[in-house]
Design a protein around this motif. Structure first.
Motif, PDB file in Angstrom:
ATOM      1  N   UNK A  38      -5.629   2.219   4.541  1.00  9.73           N
ATOM      2  CA  UNK A  38      -5.820   0.831   4.982  1.00  9.73           C
ATOM      3  C   UNK A  38      -6.299   0.808   6.431  1.00  9.73           C
ATOM      4  N   UNK A  39      -5.710   1.690   7.251  1.00  7.99           N
ATOM      5  CA  UNK A  39      -6.043   1.670   8.667  1.00  7.99           C
ATOM      6  C   UNK A  39      -7.427   2.257   8.948  1.00  7.99           C
ATOM      7  N   UNK A  40      -7.734   3.380   8.264  1.00  7.47           N
ATOM      8  CA  UNK A  40      -8.970   4.090   8.606  1.00  7.47           C
ATOM      9  C   UNK A  40     -10.108   3.817   7.635  1.00  7.47           C
ATOM     10  N   UNK A  41      -9.868   2.945   6.661  1.00  8.30           N
ATOM     11  CA  UNK A  41     -10.939   2.569   5.744  1.00  8.30           C
ATOM     12  C   UNK A  41     -10.863   3.342   4.446  1.00  8.30           C
ATOM     13  N   UNK A  42     -10.756   2.617   3.345  1.00  5.18           N
ATOM     14  CA  UNK A  42     -10.707   3.245   2.025  1.00  5.18           C
ATOM     15  C   UNK A  42     -12.111   3.186   1.436  1.00  5.18           C
ATOM     16  N   UNK A  43     -12.752   4.345   1.379  1.00  2.00           N
ATOM     17  CA  UNK A  43     -14.141   4.389   0.911  1.00  2.00           C
ATOM     18  C   UNK A  43     -14.221   4.213  -0.602  1.00  2.00           C
ATOM     19  N   UNK A  44     -13.089   4.294  -1.269  1.00  2.00           N
ATOM     20  CA  UNK A  44     -13.080   4.050  -2.707  1.00  2.00           C
ATOM     21  C   UNK A  44     -13.083   5.299  -3.560  1.00  2.00           C
ATOM     22  N   UNK A  45     -13.128   6.480  -2.964  1.00  2.00           N
ATOM     23  CA  UNK A  45     -13.013   7.683  -3.794  1.00  2.00           C
ATOM     24  C   UNK A  45     -11.537   7.955  -4.103  1.00  2.00           C
ATOM     25  N   UNK A  46     -11.308   8.772  -5.138  1.00  2.00           N
ATOM     26  CA  UNK A  46      -9.943   8.913  -5.646  1.00  2.00           C
ATOM     27  C   UNK A  46      -9.131   9.986  -4.908  1.00  2.00           C
ATOM     28  N   UNK A  47      -7.839   9.757  -4.842  1.00  2.00           N
ATOM     29  CA  UNK A  47      -6.922  10.691  -4.172  1.00  2.00           C
ATOM     30  C   UNK A  47      -5.842  11.124  -5.150  1.00  2.00           C
ATOM     31  N   UNK A  48      -5.663  12.418  -5.285  1.00  2.00           N
ATOM     32  CA  UNK A  48      -4.663  12.947  -6.219  1.00  2.00           C
ATOM     33  C   UNK A  48      -3.319  13.086  -5.525  1.00  2.00           C
ATOM     34  N   UNK A  49      -2.250  12.752  -6.259  1.00  2.00           N
ATOM     35  CA  UNK A  49      -0.899  12.953  -5.739  1.00  2.00           C
ATOM     36  C   UNK A  49      -0.427  14.319  -6.258  1.00  2.00           C
TER      37      UNK A  49
ATOM     38  N   UNK B  61       3.739  11.392   1.691  1.00  2.00           N
ATOM     39  CA  UNK B  61       4.297  10.306   0.884  1.00  2.00           C
ATOM     40  C   UNK B  61       3.165   9.358   0.498  1.00  2.00           C
ATOM     41  N   UNK B  62       3.204   8.855  -0.732  1.00  4.00           N
ATOM     42  CA  UNK B  62       2.135   7.966  -1.214  1.00  4.00           C
ATOM     43  C   UNK B  62       1.967   6.747  -0.309  1.00  4.00           C
ATOM     44  N   UNK B  63       3.100   6.153   0.115  1.00  3.46           N
ATOM     45  CA  UNK B  63       3.040   4.945   0.945  1.00  3.46           C
ATOM     46  C   UNK B  63       2.342   5.249   2.272  1.00  3.46           C
ATOM     47  N   UNK B  64       2.631   6.429   2.852  1.00  2.53           N
ATOM     48  CA  UNK B  64       2.015   6.808   4.126  1.00  2.53           C
ATOM     49  C   UNK B  64       0.515   7.017   3.949  1.00  2.53           C
ATOM     50  N   UNK B  65       0.134   7.629   2.819  1.00  4.59           N
ATOM     51  CA  UNK B  65      -1.283   7.872   2.554  1.00  4.59           C
ATOM     52  C   UNK B  65      -2.025   6.555   2.372  1.00  4.59           C
ATOM     53  N   UNK B  66      -1.376   5.605   1.668  1.00  2.00           N
ATOM     54  CA  UNK B  66      -2.018   4.295   1.467  1.00  2.00           C
ATOM     55  C   UNK B  66      -2.182   3.561   2.793  1.00  2.00           C
ATOM     56  N   UNK B  67      -1.171   3.675   3.663  1.00  2.00           N
ATOM     57  CA  UNK B  67      -1.256   3.037   4.982  1.00  2.00           C
ATOM     58  C   UNK B  67      -2.400   3.649   5.792  1.00  2.00           C
ATOM     59  N   UNK B  68      -2.570   4.967   5.682  1.00  2.00           N
ATOM     60  CA  UNK B  68      -3.661   5.662   6.374  1.00  2.00           C
ATOM     61  C   UNK B  68      -5.007   5.106   5.913  1.00  2.00           C
TER      62      UNK B  68
END
Lengths: 177, 153
Positions: free
Chosen positions: A113-124, A104-111
């Motif tokens: 936030x918790x483990x650090x968003x390096x700024x590369x893109x993620x495809x849904x 789920x997109x929300x779960x991926x975003x939470x991940x």
């Protein structure tokens, strides 16, 4: 003659035991990818940020495609810093692309936030079509595509710095290693 | 008339049987697109399951593969083309049954070899000195007769 007959026992038992032992050491899902050496699958998908990104947009430079999920613990958590470090180190020279695998997109975003968003893109990958095109059996799986759009490597399971450098060497242009 | 009745009845019965077997052996109607898609889904391995076919799995991957099979079949792809579509992505691993016919012969070859080995072993097992059982001699017959008589007495 009797001694020869006893020689038959190890002759049969040893190869069978070796065959079974070699099988036990392997994950049955770890299959050699038929994609290696062939053009990477084409795609055009929406990223977590809501923009549209296509394989064609990456044409001319090498990229890394990493299938992951927030529920893939601990493997995806363990490898996350390795992918983040590669993105930071190579910047535009190598595009790192995450693909959500049945998440789920929300779960991926939470991940992130918790483990650090390096700024590369993620495809849904809503229906999982891209995972099927890459022959993914479960996260994490990572593919390495060279500047010519040819798949050069596949890593099954969590990425480490050593595995990352080894595979990056195969897709980076000679000057930038 | 009654003399011929059994022969006529038998002839009629045989005729009916012949017609029935011709009808039964006649090739059926070609499978519908849905039947073909279902059969193909049963041949493919669900990528994120343990030993399940795509047809039997509720996972998102299996659903998407079923959808793609349906789409390919609707577009006119042959069964072989549909299999090739997934083999190109996952390799032969995606096929639940091996596609090389030789693989099917291996178990039969092993069973035949084992049977042949067993026969050779059984034939050779009798030590060389054991006399083969020959026909019963008259002397043996007499002795048997006497001993049975003695038991009865």
């Amino acid at each position: 003659m009797r001694a020869l007959r006893w020689l038959l026992v190890p002759l049969i038992v040893v190869p069978v035991a070796l065959l079974l032992l070699s099988g036990f050491g392997r994950d049955p899902r770890e299959i050699a990818s038929p994609l290696i050496g062939r053009p990477a699958p084409e795609w055009s998908l929406t990223t977590l940020d809501g923009e549209t990104l296509a394989a064609d947009d990456l044409a001319g430079r090498p990229y890394v495609v990493n299938f992951w999920a927030s529920w893939c613990i601990p493997a995806c958590v363990d490898e996350h810093p390795v992918l983040a470090a590669a993105h930071e180190r190579y910047g535009d020279a190598v595009a790192v692309i995450g693909v959500l695998y049945q998440d789920a997109e929300a779960d991926a975003e939470a991940f992130l936030r918790r483990h650090g968003d390096a700024g590369y893109r993620h495809l849904v990958d809503e229906r999982g079509g891209l995972a099927i095109d890459y022959g993914v059996t479960g996260p994490p799986e990572t593919f390495f595509v060279d500047a010519g759009g040819i798949v050069r490597g596949k890593v099954f399971g969590p990425m480490t710095d050593a595995i990352m450098s080894e595979h990056l060497a195969a897709i980076l242009p000679a000057g930038s290693r | 008339m009654s003399r011929w009745f059994p022969a006529v009845a038998l002839g009629a019965l045989l005729g009916l049987l012949a017609i029935a077997s011709v009808l039964a052996l006649r090739p059926g109607t070609p499978p519908t697109a849905v039947e073909r898609a279902d059969a193909l889904a049963a041949e493919l391995r669900c990528p994120d399951c343990q030993g399940l076919a795509v047809a039997d799995s509720p996972t998102a991957s299996a659903q998407e593969i079923r959808r793609q099979i349906g789409e390919l079949v609707a577009d006119g792809a042959t069964d072989e083309e549909v299999r090739a579509h997934f083999v190109a992505r996952y390799g032969e691993w995606i096929l639940l049954a091996p596609s090389a016919p030789i693989v099917w012969l291996i178990p039969f070859a092993v069973i035949l070899a084992a049977a042949a080995g067993l026969v050779v072993w059984l034939v050779r097992r009798r030590p060389a000195g054991t006399p083969a059982a020959g026909p019963v001699t008259d002397a043996e017959r007499r002795r048997l007769h006497d001993e049975v008589e003695a038991l009865d007495a």
